[in-house]
Design a protein around this motif. Structure first.
Motif: not given
Length: 215
Positions: A108-114, A145-147, A195-202, A213-215
């Motif tokens: 749930d702490m990651a839920g703070g990432k918009p 929410e930060f990383s 939302y400043t997320l790094r998304l990749s598919a491999a 998904l990384e942030w």
């Protein structure tokens, strides 16, 4: 990010395509009931009509719930992942693909990432689209929410994105070249960027595709 009318039109086409079948089936069920002989009702016939209406209304409800979170403002406002998880499970209910999204994942702490829950839900839908022959989707990850880092692993055939969807996800497809089949991949990629997320598919081995998904 400027509004592109073609993207709006394609998304609307997608919504209508996904809803016309269950809504039409509900109407068919109601018409069957209306055509029944009131003097000599057929219980079996009535039961089939009600079953059709129940199944189709449930399907329409699940699809609308997902659209609301995946594309609407409600998805941006999610602070956790309970609703996104429920929407993903409902989206694949009765289909060829099974979603394994454990409760409490991500924390749930990651839920703070918009926008994380919204974008993650879109990635799950994209993974389901990639599994044209069915399979399984596993959600995992951790962070605050930060990383953090979340993965969506799609296992099944063909185990990769088709080139058009991959280009749309990366944003290298011109908007004029998008179709109703690739617009979801395009929008998913743009949500991640917004939302400043790094998304990749491999691909990761035989018939396995991993979204990260990384942030």
């Amino acid at each position: 990010m400027p509004l592109d009318i073609r993207v709006v039109e394609l998304l609307t086409s997608r919504f209508c395509h996904d809803l016309v079948s269950p809504v039409g089936a509900i109407r068919n069920g109601l018409e069957l009931i209306e055509e029944m002989d009131e003097d000599e009702p057929n219980p079996a016939f009535m039961g089939e009509a009600i079953k059709l209406i129940d199944h189709s209304s449930g399907q329409a409800d699940r699809r609308l719930r997902l659209f609301r979170l995946a594309y609407g403002l409600a998805g941006r406002e999610m602070r956790g992942f309970v609703d996104a998880r429920a929407a993903a499970l409902g989206w694949t209910e009765g289909g060829k693909t099974r979603v394994d999204w454990p409760q409490g994942v991500p924390h749930d702490m990651a839920g703070g990432k918009p926008g994380l829950g919204k974008t993650l839900l879109n990635v799950v839908v994209l993974a389901e689209e990639a599994l044209t022959h069915g399979g399984s989707i596993v959600v995992g990850g951790q962070g605050d929410e930060f990383s953090g880092r979340v993965t969506v692993t799609a296992q099944g055939r063909p185990g990769n994105l088709n080139p058009d969807a991959a280009a749309a996800l990366a944003g290298t497809t011109a908007v004029d070249d998008l179709t109703a089949r690739t617009v979801h991949a395009y929008v998913t990629g743009r949500f991640a960027e917004y939302y400043t997320l790094r998304l990749s598919a491999a691909p990761a081995g035989h018939e396995t595709l991993v979204f990260t998904l990384e942030w």
